[in-house]
Design a protein around this motif. Structure first.
Motif, PDB file in Angstrom:
ATOM      1  N   GLY A   1      -2.619   6.559  -8.301  1.00 25.52           N
ATOM      2  CA  GLY A   1      -4.038   6.841  -8.138  1.00 25.52           C
ATOM      3  C   GLY A   1      -4.396   6.879  -6.667  1.00 25.52           C
ATOM      4  N   GLN A   2      -5.680   6.854  -6.382  1.00 19.20           N
ATOM      5  CA  GLN A   2      -6.141   6.857  -4.997  1.00 19.20           C
ATOM      6  C   GLN A   2      -6.085   5.428  -4.459  1.00 19.20           C
ATOM      7  N   VAL A   3      -5.290   5.236  -3.415  1.00 16.61           N
ATOM      8  CA  VAL A   3      -5.047   3.897  -2.877  1.00 16.61           C
ATOM      9  C   VAL A   3      -5.851   3.718  -1.594  1.00 16.61           C
ATOM     10  N   ALA A   4      -6.559   2.600  -1.501  1.00 20.62           N
ATOM     11  CA  ALA A   4      -7.322   2.269  -0.293  1.00 20.62           C
ATOM     12  C   ALA A   4      -7.015   0.834   0.110  1.00 20.62           C
TER      13      ALA A   4
ATOM     14  N   VAL B   1      -6.863   0.512  -6.136  1.00 24.07           N
ATOM     15  CA  VAL B   1      -6.246   1.720  -6.689  1.00 24.07           C
ATOM     16  C   VAL B   1      -7.229   2.278  -7.714  1.00 24.07           C
ATOM     17  N   THR B   2      -7.704   3.492  -7.462  1.00 25.51           N
ATOM     18  CA  THR B   2      -8.737   4.087  -8.300  1.00 25.51           C
ATOM     19  C   THR B   2      -8.187   5.287  -9.053  1.00 25.51           C
ATOM     20  N   THR B   3      -8.414   5.300 -10.362  1.00 28.40           N
ATOM     21  CA  THR B   3      -8.117   6.467 -11.191  1.00 28.40           C
ATOM     22  C   THR B   3      -9.432   6.967 -11.785  1.00 28.40           C
ATOM     23  N   SER B   4      -9.353   7.946 -12.641  1.00 28.07           N
ATOM     24  CA  SER B   4     -10.575   8.505 -13.232  1.00 28.07           C
ATOM     25  C   SER B   4     -11.276   7.515 -14.145  1.00 28.07           C
TER      26      SER B   4
ATOM     27  N   THR C   1       0.835  -1.206   0.000  1.00 22.37           N
ATOM     28  CA  THR C   1       0.000   0.000   0.000  1.00 22.37           C
ATOM     29  C   THR C   1       0.869   1.255   0.000  1.00 22.37           C
ATOM     30  N   SER C   2       1.877   1.271   0.867  1.00 21.56           N
ATOM     31  CA  SER C   2       2.762   2.443   0.928  1.00 21.56           C
ATOM     32  C   SER C   2       3.543   2.612  -0.371  1.00 21.56           C
ATOM     33  N   LEU C   3       3.909   1.497  -0.996  1.00 26.58           N
ATOM     34  CA  LEU C   3       4.630   1.552  -2.271  1.00 26.58           C
ATOM     35  C   LEU C   3       3.754   2.176  -3.354  1.00 26.58           C
ATOM     36  N   LEU C   4       2.501   1.769  -3.401  1.00 24.43           N
ATOM     37  CA  LEU C   4       1.574   2.305  -4.403  1.00 24.43           C
ATOM     38  C   LEU C   4       1.272   3.778  -4.139  1.00 24.43           C
ATOM     39  N   GLU C   5       1.123   4.137  -2.870  1.00 23.16           N
ATOM     40  CA  GLU C   5       0.865   5.544  -2.538  1.00 23.16           C
ATOM     41  C   GLU C   5       2.035   6.421  -2.964  1.00 23.16           C
ATOM     42  N   ARG C   6       3.238   5.939  -2.731  1.00 23.58           N
ATOM     43  CA  ARG C   6       4.412   6.725  -3.101  1.00 23.58           C
ATOM     44  C   ARG C   6       4.541   6.851  -4.617  1.00 23.58           C
TER      45      ARG C   6
END
Length: 542
Positions: free
Chosen positions: A248-251, A266-269, A239-244
């Motif tokens: 997109g928006q990571v949950a 992971v959400t994008t438009s 999760t931290s890797l994707l956020e960095r």
């Protein structure tokens, strides 16, 4: 001594106890090493420190002093930027006298290897007082390199005490000893280097010394903090890797239904990425099918909540999936983020050290030997024309995958009546690990392997043939059928019947299984994990 050498050349004696004809008693708490190959086990410094017996108090004190010196020597240094030599405290030869180490399996007469135990790893300055305080082993010792390197350093640090321990064993059993030169036997504080000393020790058939270790100090894997992890910690790291990365928006832990929780989204438009994390790589066909059903259900449930977004389904795992299994998942529109992918992503963000905790020391290139075996298997046609070639290839693959800890295969062994021929068997004297468990729980004294190069599925009659090989007072009760395309329904029912009525455990491995085990071996993981999953799937399915 000449009698012992003759027995070894005849292939009789391999273990220390066998070579010296020792009848072990309750006082013999030493690990029974193999004299011809390095076994994939370690001297675990944490197990030494956790031992509270007075007999090893000096070992605990010596180990603390050693790592304090290592810490003091390394703290001011930056190993990533051209420091020409390691400090002398860590410049030591590989301690071959102990016959331990992951991934070497090298014949002992192949010559001595000198190496830098740090392997060129950059060492930041830890803000600590000493290496055994809270959090230090996770941050400091882990940065020294692989656990294999830490084990080697611990062997050298305790070598003098373990020499005395071995001499006591030799005296108790009247084992012949010789005076030999022992490299790095003691630290010379005056010359500030490790020195060679002469000691009386048992020697093997090549005249090389043997040093024993108490079995309760031996580990099949590191018990250092951070050497193992919970799946939730792996999810947190990813999760931290994707956020960095800013993709997109990571949950995390997104609940779709009371029994449906997505590990990561992971959400994008335009897109919803559904990421399901598995600490244990699903390696069998049944587990992969179960995973496909699980993540597709999540996708179906998410369509209402995330209407209008395209979906991407992903398996995230610290292991490495074989190409055949990746193709299977791809056919269901599921991508894979495995150990090499995660390590590369982490490296691009400067998080290599954090990633190593989960994926280990990753070499993104494929092991040439494993690739060669896989290519040979894929190119070999099923059918009678290639029968002998397939049998030989299976034997070579099993020896590559499992020997050691299993012994070298014995080819086309017949029983006394000459009736039941086993294509090859692997003697199982493994002292620890899953093979030891199989020997004790499933009577897997000898691993009977029967390759069948059929174009179709293996039938009932072939299962009965293998079952005839398995005898409680003969080879044991564990057998493996290796084939190209699995077993038919009748064969599966017969396997179940043999287990329930006769305690005979027979598993079937096909091409995809062999390729996955080769991938495991190439990636530094134990290929026996697939066999463990096969047995679990079978037992839990009854």
């Amino acid at each position: 001594m000449s009698e012992m050498i003759l027995r070894v050349h005849e292939g009789v004696a391999m273990r220390f106890s066998e070579y010296f004809k020792i009848n072990r008693t309750d006082d013999d708490d030493w690990f029974d090493v193999d004299l011809d190959v390095d076994l994939p086990y370690f001297l675990d410094p944490y197990l030494v420190l956790q031992d509270s017996s007075p007999a090893w108090a000096e070992a605990r004190a010596r180990l603390n002093r050693f790592y304090e010196r290592v810490h003091a020597a390394l703290s001011p240094l930056d190993w990533g930027h051209g420091n020409p030599e390691a400090p002398r405290i860590v410049r030591m030869s590989e301690p071959r006298e102990f016959r331990l180490g992951l991934g070497k399996y090298s014949r002992l007469n192949s010559g001595r290897t000198l190496r830098n135990p740090l392997g060129g790893i950059k060492l930041p300055v830890p803000d600590i007082k000493g290496p055994w305080e809270a959090g230090v082993t996770q941050d400091f010792l882990r940065r020294l390199g692989s656990f294999d390197r830490i084990s080697d350093m611990t062997c050298v640090a305790l070598k003098g005490l373990l020499i005395r321990y071995t001499q006591d064993v030799a005296s108790r059993h009247s084992i012949p000893i010789c005076q030999v030169a022992v490299l790095d036997a003691a630290w010379d504080s005056i010359s500030d280097e490790w020195r060679t000393e002469f000691h009386e020790l048992p020697i093997d058939r090549f005249g090389q010394p043997v040093i024993l270790i108490p079995e309760n100090f031996i580990s099949g894997k590191s018990s250092l903090p951070g050497s193992d992890f919970r799946e939730s910690e792996f999810v947190e790291f990813l999760t931290s890797l994707l956020e960095r990365s800013g993709v997109g928006q990571v949950a995390q832990e997104v609940r779709l239904f009371h029994d449906a929780v997505i590990d990561i989204t992971v959400t994008t438009s335009t897109t919803l990425h559904i990421v399901e994390c598995k600490k244990k790589l699903p390696q069998t066909s049944s587990r992969l099918e179960e995973f496909v059903g699980q993540i597709k259900r999540y996708g179906a449930l998410a369509r209402n909540q995330y209407a209008g977004l395209d979906q991407r389904l992903t398996l995230a795992t610290p292991g490495k999936l074989a190409a055949t299994h990746r193709h299977y998942l791809a056919s269901h529109d599921i991508s894979v983020w495995d150990g090499p992918w995660i390590y590369q992503q982490a490296s691009s963000m400067g998080l290599e050290e954090e990633a190593r905790r989960y994926v280990g020391d990753v070499d993104v290139s494929d092991n040439a030997e494993a690739v060669t075996f896989g290519n040979r298997l894929s190119k070999l046609s099923p059918g009678r024309e290639s029968w002998a070639l397939y049998q030989r290839l299976c034997q070579e693959i099993f020896e590559y995958l499992f020997s050691p800890p299993l012994r070298t295969p014995i080819t086309e062994s017949r029983n006394e009546n000459g009736v039941n021929r086993r294509d090859f068997i692997l003697p199982n004297y493994a002292p620890t690990g899953y093979w030891e468990f199989l020997r004790k729980e499933y009577r897997a004294d000898y691993i009977v392997v029967d390759p069948k190069n059929y174009a179709g599925k293996v039938g009932k009659e072939r299962v009965l043939q293998v079952a005839n090989y398995l005898q409680r007072h003969g080879t044991g009760l564990f057998g493996i059928i290796v084939c190209r395309n699995g077993a038919d329904r009748a064969a599966q029912l017969t396997i179940r019947e043999q287990w329930i009525l006769h305690d005979k455990m027979i598993i079937v491995l096909q091409d995809a299984d062999l390729l996955q085990m080769l991938t495991d071996k190439s990636f530094g993981n134990d290929p026996v994990e697939l066999i463990r999953q096969k047995i679990e799937d079978f037992r839990l399915g009854i």
